[in-house]
Design a protein around this motif. Structure first.
Motif, PDB file in Angstrom:
ATOM      1  N   GLN A 126      -4.258  18.796  15.710  1.00 43.27           N
ATOM      2  CA  GLN A 126      -4.327  18.749  14.245  1.00 43.27           C
ATOM      3  C   GLN A 126      -3.098  19.354  13.576  1.00 43.27           C
ATOM      4  OE1 GLN A 126      -7.283  21.476  12.559  1.00 43.27           O
ATOM      5  NE2 GLN A 126      -7.436  22.465  14.572  1.00 43.27           N
ATOM      6  N   VAL A 147     -18.329  17.750  14.799  1.00 42.89           N
ATOM      7  CA  VAL A 147     -18.254  16.471  14.090  1.00 42.89           C
ATOM      8  C   VAL A 147     -19.645  15.947  13.759  1.00 42.89           C
ATOM      9  CG1 VAL A 147     -17.572  14.047  14.305  1.00 42.89           C
ATOM     10  CG2 VAL A 147     -16.018  15.846  15.069  1.00 42.89           C
ATOM     11  N   GLY A 174     -20.669   9.766   9.389  1.00 39.22           N
ATOM     12  CA  GLY A 174     -22.005   9.607   8.808  1.00 39.22           C
ATOM     13  C   GLY A 174     -22.844   8.534   9.486  1.00 39.22           C
ATOM     14  N   PRO A 225      -8.891   9.738  13.831  1.00 42.50           N
ATOM     15  CA  PRO A 225      -8.693  11.112  13.340  1.00 42.50           C
ATOM     16  C   PRO A 225      -8.315  12.051  14.475  1.00 42.50           C
ATOM     17  CG  PRO A 225     -11.021  10.678  13.630  1.00 42.50           C
ATOM     18  CD  PRO A 225     -10.309   9.394  13.989  1.00 42.50           C
ATOM     19  N   TRP A 241     -13.625   4.095  15.081  1.00 44.73           N
ATOM     20  CA  TRP A 241     -13.101   4.580  13.804  1.00 44.73           C
ATOM     21  C   TRP A 241     -11.623   4.245  13.660  1.00 44.73           C
ATOM     22  CZ3 TRP A 241     -15.417  10.108  14.757  1.00 44.73           C
ATOM     23  CH2 TRP A 241     -16.808  10.053  14.580  1.00 44.73           C
ATOM     24  N   ARG A 292     -12.180  17.728  10.296  1.00 44.41           N
ATOM     25  CA  ARG A 292     -12.430  17.370   8.895  1.00 44.41           C
ATOM     26  C   ARG A 292     -12.379  15.858   8.701  1.00 44.41           C
ATOM     27  NH1 ARG A 292      -8.451  18.967   3.845  1.00 44.41           N
ATOM     28  NH2 ARG A 292      -9.813  18.246   2.158  1.00 44.41           N
ATOM     29  N   ASP A 293     -11.326  15.221   9.224  1.00 43.64           N
ATOM     30  CA  ASP A 293     -11.189  13.773   9.059  1.00 43.64           C
ATOM     31  C   ASP A 293     -12.276  13.025   9.826  1.00 43.64           C
ATOM     32  OD1 ASP A 293      -8.993  14.162   7.470  1.00 43.64           O
ATOM     33  OD2 ASP A 293      -7.524  13.825   9.066  1.00 43.64           O
ATOM     34  N   ARG A 327     -15.354  14.079  10.504  1.00 47.68           N
ATOM     35  CA  ARG A 327     -16.655  14.221   9.845  1.00 47.68           C
ATOM     36  C   ARG A 327     -16.788  13.241   8.675  1.00 47.68           C
ATOM     37  NH1 ARG A 327     -20.422  17.773  10.731  1.00 47.68           N
ATOM     38  NH2 ARG A 327     -21.167  17.622   8.581  1.00 47.68           N
ATOM     39  N   ARG A 328     -15.672  12.931   8.039  1.00 45.00           N
ATOM     40  CA  ARG A 328     -15.721  11.973   6.931  1.00 45.00           C
ATOM     41  C   ARG A 328     -16.088  10.567   7.396  1.00 45.00           C
ATOM     42  NH1 ARG A 328     -10.117  14.030   3.973  1.00 45.00           N
ATOM     43  NH2 ARG A 328     -11.058  15.793   2.836  1.00 45.00           N
ATOM     44  N   LEU A 329     -15.849  10.294   8.678  1.00 38.67           N
ATOM     45  CA  LEU A 329     -16.150   8.973   9.224  1.00 38.67           C
ATOM     46  C   LEU A 329     -17.447   8.939  10.018  1.00 38.67           C
ATOM     47  CD1 LEU A 329     -12.553   8.183  10.598  1.00 38.67           C
ATOM     48  CD2 LEU A 329     -13.572   7.253   8.517  1.00 38.67           C
TER      49      LEU A 329
END
Length: 534
Positions: free
Chosen positions: A207, A514, A264, A253, A249, A257-258, A260-262
């Motif tokens: 990261q 995640v 769901g 990522p 995805w 953070r990135d 977790r945004r994907l």
């Protein structure tokens, strides 16, 4: 700042070059992460930056390496010391003084900096890396992780334009690793330092990287680019990238953070991970009220531990918590200030070396200390003889852990990961009732760690008890059935792996972070669940 121009490196008597046709440019103020399988040439690439390759290591370097405009062919390491700081895989091998403060000052003394400047930089570095309370401690009295932080600090005090680090977080607990990497990230962004890192624990570093260089090995050309696209193609990738591949995805990522945004839709497809309780067999190892004191430091303060047949126990905790002291006290040759240990009812300290190896096998943090012969073949044959095992037993274990290590290679000429695999094979040859491992994944890539987990799992399934001290949360998630957490020489947590690691953001693996609040630990677990749900 760093430029490789068609660089090929061939060591003496090697069948092929370790690096071939490397063209690479790392600009000023960039953090570049070098990845690849064990033995792919990462350490060679890093050592070429300050001229250690080939001025110190020998071999032939074709092409040209430029650092801040200086050609390493005509500038040996001493003439690059003001530009390049180096932190090697083994920090102890680079220490030249006896105490923390003296070691931090040494590189500046070599550059003849004024005393006032030296004092100021030492204080800054002590604060930057959380070393202030250790400033007067002897280096020999520090834990492996503390020594590693000192080695990073000693390189930083000279204020180099380029900092080269080989496995800088391998002996650090997760919190200390984050502190060190955050400090490096600040230096890159605030003062324009150029940082080149080779690391196997990519989940810690990816990261922070501006660029990733993947060395495919076997003479293949390096692949360089943005972290996501390069790691998506590489065979070595952190769990968050492998989870992204599984879920499809895009873009891939590299940070929690990135991801977790994907994540769901994936979380919605998964129920909580089922807990499968594992009952240990008959008790193999018992430790009661263990106490260890080093000078004025209480390393262990009344630790008790029971391990049964088939258990795979991970001992975790910050650097200096007492993990190594616990393993050595159990093994029987380490210091004990009090307490009792029994393996199948017998104290290993009362046994002669041969029977002790059959009762307890220990792989230390510095595995090379156990190697003393001139070839890999010699070490394997000696292990078979000492253990009374059939010829080829040790070699078979080595091939399982690190395939393709040449029989005639000197152990010192192996990569760090290959050398660790050899020591593991030697220690496992007698099939000891209790297997103790101190940071066994240092220098191992992800496939090698999976093979190690398989070998240790087979031992446990055969009734052996396995205890490992580690900071590698991903390996713990994949392998351990139980986690014991130490702090200041005392047990503060002891329970099933999923229960202990998901309760702490420090010890939680990437997949758990995640997919939280879903309790999943590894990519393999998620893949199996998705396959069953089809």
């Amino acid at each position: 700042m760093i430029r490789f121009e068609n660089v090929t490196v061939t060591y003496r008597e090697a069948a092929r070059p370790v690096l071939s046709g490397v063209d690479l440019h790392v600009p000023e103020g960039e953090l570049c992460l070098v990845v690849g399988r064990t033995g792919s040439g990462k350490s060679t690439l890093l050592r070429a930056v300050n001229g250690l390759v080939p001025h110190f290591t020998g071999g032939t370097l074709a092409g040209r390496v430029l650092v801040d405009g200086r050609d390493t062919r005509t500038h040996p390491p001493r003439e690059l010391a003001d530009v390049v700081g180096v932190v090697a895989q083994d920090p102890q091998a680079g220490f030249v003084t006896d105490s923390v403060e003296e070691e931090l000052a040494y590189s500046m003394e070599s550059l003849a900096l004024p005393n006032a400047v030296m004092r100021k930089r030492v204080e800054e570095t002590l604060d930057l890396l959380g070393l202030a309370e250790l400033r007067n401690r002897p280096l020999a009295a520090l834990s492996g992780g503390q020594q590693q932080r000192v080695a990073v600090g000693a390189a930083l005090t000279a204020h180099p334009k380029v900092l080269v680090l080989d496995e800088p977080t391998s002996a650090l607990d997760p919190g200390a690793a984050e502190d060190v990497l955050a400090a490096l990230h600040r230096l890159v962004h605030d003062v324009g330092m150029t940082v080149l890192i080779a690391e196997h624990r990519l989940e810690r570093v990816a990261q922070y990287a501006d660029r990733v260089v993947w060395l495919p090995g076997d003479g293949g050309a390096p692949v360089a680019g943005a972290p996501g696209p390069v790691l998506a193609r590489a065979p070595v990738a952190p769990p968050v990238v492998r989870l992204a591949r599984l879920a499809g995805w895009e873009p891939v990522p590299v940070s929690i953070r990135d991801a977790r945004r994907l994540a769901g839709p994936l979380r919605d497809r998964l129920d909580d991970r089922p807990d499968v309780p594992r009952s240990p067999g008959a008790t193999v190892l018992t430790a009661r009220d263990l106490r260890v004191r080093h000078s004025s430091v209480d390393a262990l303060r009344g630790v008790s531990l029971t391990v049964g047949e088939g258990e795979r126990v991970a001992v975790m905790g910050r650097n200096g918590a007492g993990k190594s002291s616990l393993l050595w006290a159990v093994q029987g040759t380490g210091k004990r200030s009090g307490g009792e240990v029994a393996v199948d009812g017998v104290d290993p300290a009362s046994l002669k070396p041969g029977p002790r190896r059959a009762a307890v096998g220990l792989v230390p943090q510095q595995p090379a200390d156990l190697l003393y012969l001139h070839t890999v073949r010699g070490e394997c044959e000696q292990a078979d003889r000492e253990s009374g095992r059939p010829g080829g037993t040790c070699r078979e274990l080595l091939d399982r852990l690190a395939p393709g290590v040449p029989d005639d290679r000197h152990p010192r000429d192996l990569s760090e990961g290959q050398r660790l695999a050899l020591v593991l094979a030697v220690a496992l040859t007698p099939r000891p009732r209790v297997v103790l491992l101190d940071e066994p994944t240092r220098g191992l890539d992800y496939p090698a760690k999976t093979r190690l987990a398989g070998a240790l799992r087979d031992l446990a399934d055969d009734g052996h008890a396995v205890v490992l001290a580690t900071h590698d949360v991903e390996f713990v998630a994949e392998y351990a059935t139980r986690v014991v957490v130490l702090a200041d020489g005392e047990v503060v947590a002891d329970g099933p792996t999923a229960e202990v690691v998901t309760a702490s953001p420090v010890f939680s693996p990437q997949v758990a972070k995640v997919l939280a609040p879903r309790r999943w630990l590894t990519v393999a677990d998620v893949a199996d669940a998705l396959e069953e749900g089809r």
